[in-house]
Design a protein around this motif. Structure first.
Motif, PDB file in Angstrom:
ATOM      1  N   LYS A 138      51.141  29.291  44.711  1.00 51.85           N
ATOM      2  CA  LYS A 138      51.300  30.662  44.225  1.00 51.85           C
ATOM      3  C   LYS A 138      51.023  31.626  45.366  1.00 51.85           C
ATOM      4  O   LYS A 138      50.164  31.396  46.204  1.00 51.85           O
ATOM      5  N   VAL A 139      51.755  32.728  45.372  1.00 52.09           N
ATOM      6  CA  VAL A 139      51.530  33.807  46.315  1.00 52.09           C
ATOM      7  C   VAL A 139      50.921  34.953  45.519  1.00 52.09           C
ATOM      8  O   VAL A 139      51.499  35.415  44.542  1.00 52.09           O
ATOM      9  N   HIS A 140      49.730  35.387  45.938  1.00 54.01           N
ATOM     10  CA  HIS A 140      49.016  36.441  45.228  1.00 54.01           C
ATOM     11  C   HIS A 140      49.107  37.737  46.021  1.00 54.01           C
ATOM     12  O   HIS A 140      48.772  37.773  47.199  1.00 54.01           O
ATOM     13  N   ILE A 141      49.546  38.794  45.347  1.00 51.21           N
ATOM     14  CA  ILE A 141      49.607  40.127  45.942  1.00 51.21           C
ATOM     15  C   ILE A 141      48.574  40.972  45.209  1.00 51.21           C
ATOM     16  O   ILE A 141      48.678  41.179  44.002  1.00 51.21           O
ATOM     17  N   ARG A 142      47.576  41.439  45.946  1.00 43.48           N
ATOM     18  CA  ARG A 142      46.475  42.183  45.331  1.00 43.48           C
ATOM     19  C   ARG A 142      46.332  43.554  45.975  1.00 43.48           C
ATOM     20  O   ARG A 142      46.755  43.773  47.108  1.00 43.48           O
ATOM     21  N   ILE A 143      45.697  44.437  45.238  1.00 43.78           N
ATOM     22  CA  ILE A 143      45.359  45.752  45.782  1.00 43.78           C
ATOM     23  C   ILE A 143      43.850  45.905  45.713  1.00 43.78           C
ATOM     24  O   ILE A 143      43.219  45.473  44.744  1.00 43.78           O
ATOM     25  N   GLN A 144      43.267  46.461  46.772  1.00 42.75           N
ATOM     26  CA  GLN A 144      41.829  46.691  46.821  1.00 42.75           C
ATOM     27  C   GLN A 144      41.575  48.165  47.080  1.00 42.75           C
ATOM     28  O   GLN A 144      42.212  48.749  47.962  1.00 42.75           O
TER      29      GLN A 144
END
Length: 112
Positions: A29-35
């Motif tokens: 899985k490729v996870h795209i997150r915002i912080q």
């Protein structure tokens, strides 16, 4: 007097992907997150891109395409992670799907 220069250019063979290093293993899985940083400042992180892709080349193209800054950092748990300034979740998702870096079923977008 003639001057000879040794110029080495990186040309890819037709049909080959310029971002690929060697082998492909596209099961993760490729996870795209915002912080959230401080105030309205945010970071977008992309984790889980296959090791066969050159993350620095992907980062270079993303920085130019999205007009933002970024870096590749080494994380103890997740390995190499791409960090981009700002909220680039939809742009990076469309970019990776368009280039075939990952499939739609592999991408998971997180955030608020």
């Amino acid at each position: 007097m003639s001057v000879s220069q040794d110029i080495s250019l990186n040309y890819s063979a037709p049909g080959s992907d310029i971002f690929v290093n060697e082998s492909s293993n596209a099961d993760k899985k490729v996870h795209i997150r915002i912080q959230q940083r401080n105030g309205r400042k945010t970071l977008t992180t992309i984790q889980g891109i296959d090791e066969c892709y050159d993350l620095k080349r992907i980062l270079k193209v993303c920085k130019k395409e999205f007009a933002c800054n970024g870096t590749v950092v080494e994380h103890a748990e997740y390995g190499q992670v791409i960090q981009l300034q700002g909220d680039q979740r939809t742009k990076i998702n469309d970019f990776m799907l368009k280039l075939g870096i990952c499939k739609k079923a592999q991408v998971q977008v997180h955030g608020f």
